[in-house]
Design a protein around this motif. Structure first.
Motif, PDB file in Angstrom:
ATOM      1  N   GLY A  79       0.796  -1.224   0.000  1.00  0.00           N
ATOM      2  CA  GLY A  79       0.000   0.000   0.000  1.00  0.00           C
ATOM      3  C   GLY A  79       0.816   1.255   0.000  1.00  0.00           C
ATOM      4  O   GLY A  79       0.307   2.342   0.195  1.00  0.00           O
ATOM      5  N   ALA A  80       2.136   1.152  -0.227  1.00  0.00           N
ATOM      6  CA  ALA A  80       2.960   2.355  -0.264  1.00  0.00           C
ATOM      7  C   ALA A  80       4.085   2.161  -1.247  1.00  0.00           C
ATOM      8  O   ALA A  80       4.605   1.081  -1.419  1.00  0.00           O
ATOM      9  N   VAL A  81       4.447   3.257  -1.945  1.00  0.00           N
ATOM     10  CA  VAL A  81       5.618   3.257  -2.811  1.00  0.00           C
ATOM     11  C   VAL A  81       6.400   4.519  -2.516  1.00  0.00           C
ATOM     12  O   VAL A  81       5.892   5.463  -1.926  1.00  0.00           O
ATOM     13  N   THR A  93      -0.737   4.398  -2.119  1.00  0.00           N
ATOM     14  CA  THR A  93      -0.882   4.191  -3.544  1.00  0.00           C
ATOM     15  C   THR A  93      -2.262   3.703  -3.906  1.00  0.00           C
ATOM     16  O   THR A  93      -2.997   3.210  -3.076  1.00  0.00           O
ATOM     17  N   ALA A  94      -2.592   3.880  -5.202  1.00  0.00           N
ATOM     18  CA  ALA A  94      -3.864   3.401  -5.718  1.00  0.00           C
ATOM     19  C   ALA A  94      -3.668   2.091  -6.454  1.00  0.00           C
ATOM     20  O   ALA A  94      -4.491   1.701  -7.259  1.00  0.00           O
ATOM     21  N   GLY A  95      -2.562   1.406  -6.235  1.00  0.00           N
ATOM     22  CA  GLY A  95      -2.343   0.094  -6.821  1.00  0.00           C
ATOM     23  C   GLY A  95      -1.648   0.128  -8.156  1.00  0.00           C
ATOM     24  O   GLY A  95      -0.647   0.818  -8.327  1.00  0.00           O
ATOM     25  N   PRO A  96      -2.166  -0.618  -9.152  1.00  0.00           N
ATOM     26  CA  PRO A  96      -1.484  -0.768 -10.436  1.00  0.00           C
ATOM     27  C   PRO A  96      -1.157   0.548 -11.139  1.00  0.00           C
ATOM     28  O   PRO A  96      -0.098   0.680 -11.742  1.00  0.00           O
ATOM     29  N   LEU A  97      -2.057   1.513 -11.078  1.00  0.00           N
ATOM     30  CA  LEU A  97      -1.813   2.786 -11.742  1.00  0.00           C
ATOM     31  C   LEU A  97      -0.604   3.494 -11.149  1.00  0.00           C
ATOM     32  O   LEU A  97       0.242   4.031 -11.864  1.00  0.00           O
ATOM     33  N   LEU A 100       2.591   1.742 -12.245  1.00  0.00           N
ATOM     34  CA  LEU A 100       2.915   2.085 -13.623  1.00  0.00           C
ATOM     35  C   LEU A 100       3.562   3.460 -13.694  1.00  0.00           C
ATOM     36  O   LEU A 100       4.595   3.652 -14.349  1.00  0.00           O
ATOM     37  N   GLU A 101       2.954   4.409 -13.018  1.00  0.00           N
ATOM     38  CA  GLU A 101       3.474   5.780 -13.014  1.00  0.00           C
ATOM     39  C   GLU A 101       4.899   5.813 -12.474  1.00  0.00           C
ATOM     40  O   GLU A 101       5.786   6.442 -13.047  1.00  0.00           O
ATOM     41  N   GLN A 102       5.107   5.120 -11.376  1.00  0.00           N
ATOM     42  CA  GLN A 102       6.435   5.146 -10.771  1.00  0.00           C
ATOM     43  C   GLN A 102       7.477   4.497 -11.665  1.00  0.00           C
ATOM     44  O   GLN A 102       8.590   5.001 -11.805  1.00  0.00           O
ATOM     45  N   ALA A 103       7.123   3.389 -12.306  1.00  0.00           N
ATOM     46  CA  ALA A 103       8.077   2.686 -13.160  1.00  0.00           C
ATOM     47  C   ALA A 103       8.572   3.588 -14.283  1.00  0.00           C
ATOM     48  O   ALA A 103       9.759   3.564 -14.637  1.00  0.00           O
ATOM     49  N   LEU A 104       7.696   4.403 -14.853  1.00  0.00           N
ATOM     50  CA  LEU A 104       8.096   5.297 -15.927  1.00  0.00           C
ATOM     51  C   LEU A 104       8.855   6.515 -15.394  1.00  0.00           C
ATOM     52  O   LEU A 104       9.829   6.962 -16.006  1.00  0.00           O
ATOM     53  N   VAL A 156      -3.870  -2.191 -15.082  1.00  0.00           N
ATOM     54  CA  VAL A 156      -4.737  -1.046 -14.803  1.00  0.00           C
ATOM     55  C   VAL A 156      -6.061  -1.181 -15.543  1.00  0.00           C
ATOM     56  O   VAL A 156      -7.129  -0.895 -14.999  1.00  0.00           O
ATOM     57  N   ARG A 157      -5.992  -1.624 -16.815  1.00  0.00           N
ATOM     58  CA  ARG A 157      -7.196  -1.782 -17.646  1.00  0.00           C
ATOM     59  C   ARG A 157      -7.269  -3.219 -18.163  1.00  0.00           C
ATOM     60  O   ARG A 157      -6.940  -3.513 -19.311  1.00  0.00           O
ATOM     61  N   PRO A 158      -7.716  -4.155 -17.340  1.00  0.00           N
ATOM     62  CA  PRO A 158      -7.722  -5.574 -17.725  1.00  0.00           C
ATOM     63  C   PRO A 158      -8.598  -5.900 -18.925  1.00  0.00           C
ATOM     64  O   PRO A 158      -8.385  -6.924 -19.577  1.00  0.00           O
ATOM     65  N   THR A 159      -9.584  -5.062 -19.221  1.00  0.00           N
ATOM     66  CA  THR A 159     -10.496  -5.378 -20.329  1.00  0.00           C
ATOM     67  C   THR A 159     -10.000  -4.844 -21.669  1.00  0.00           C
ATOM     68  O   THR A 159     -10.608  -5.108 -22.699  1.00  0.00           O
ATOM     69  N   ALA A 160      -8.920  -4.092 -21.664  1.00  0.00           N
ATOM     70  CA  ALA A 160      -8.426  -3.515 -22.917  1.00  0.00           C
ATOM     71  C   ALA A 160      -7.795  -4.591 -23.788  1.00  0.00           C
ATOM     72  O   ALA A 160      -7.101  -5.479 -23.291  1.00  0.00           O
TER      73      ALA A 160
END
Length: 228
Positions: A79-81, A93-97, A100-104, A156-160
């Motif tokens: 729950g923290a980055v 954190t809000a999870g996967p989003l 993703l943001e941090q990795a970039l 983040v968007r599993p249905t995409a």
């Protein structure tokens, strides 16, 4: 990889970041690495071989410091980055989003090893325009990077659909390379570059919300199995 070979590749990344690919001289590289010129030719045969292996080394090093940061975040707790652009430490954190943001954003840090890595990558990428033998290594590294970002977008968007995830990942990685080049060359302040990256991630994630993956053909209703 042997210690000597690693030392040569580290030195090559440093010299390329400092002087560019055209400024890479075996004599200076040997001094930087603390080895003989003969040893450089022994390990890499020629200049093209050295440049190809240096490109792969720079890419792998970026993956390593990204993985190390992820491990540090895991040690902080669920729950923290840690936002590399701040000094405030762990952030809810809000999870996967957020991951993703941090990795970039890890590629947009004012740290010596990130500056050197990003500068060397940019020089090698530019050199590939005129050196076809570098293009294969560059293309492979870029495809792998886009695939990794697409996987994170998929969380983040599993249905995409897959095609939409890849397209978004390619746009984000291309933008990140451009923002990094502008920051490193003094055109764009680092905080602004990071803000633009966050905004782009938000745009892509919102764009993906409008895409829904089609079910497999076997799951599609037919005239014989439709419900009345």
């Amino acid at each position: 990889m042997s210690d000597r070979r690693t030392a040569i590749l580290e030195a090559a990344a440093t010299v390329i970041a400092r002087r560019g690919v055209r400024g890479l001289r075996v004599e200076e590289l040997a001094v930087e690495a603390g080895v003989s010129k003969a040893l450089i030719y022994y390990h890499f045969e020629d200049r093209t071989g050295l440049l190809r292996r240096t490109l792969a080394f720079v890419n792998n090093r970026a993956e390593r410091y990204t993985a190390e940061q992820s491990a540090a975040d895991a040690a902080v707790g669920p729950g923290a980055v840690t936002d590399p652009g701040t000094t405030t430490g762990a952030i809810p954190t809000a999870g996967p989003l957020r991951r993703l943001e941090q990795a970039l954003l890890l590629e947009l840090q004012d740290l010596p090893h990130v500056r050197e890595n990003s500068t060397a990558w940019g020089e090698l990428r530019a050199s590939a325009v005129f050196d076809p033998e570098l293009r294969g290594e560059l293309a492979l590294a870029s495809v792998i990077w886009a695939r990794e970002v697409a996987d994170q977008l998929g969380e983040v968007r599993p249905t995409a659909p897959e095609s939409a995830l890849i397209a978004s990942a390619e746009r984000l990685t291309a933008l990140l390379e451009g923002l990094s080049a502008r920051w490193l060359s003094g055109i764009l302040p680092l905080p602004d570059a990071r803000t633009r990256m966050r905004e782009a991630i938000g745009v892509e994630v919102a764009h993906l919300a409008g895409h829904v993956a089609c079910p497999p053909a076997d799951d599609m209703p037919t005239s014989s199995n439709k419900l009345d």
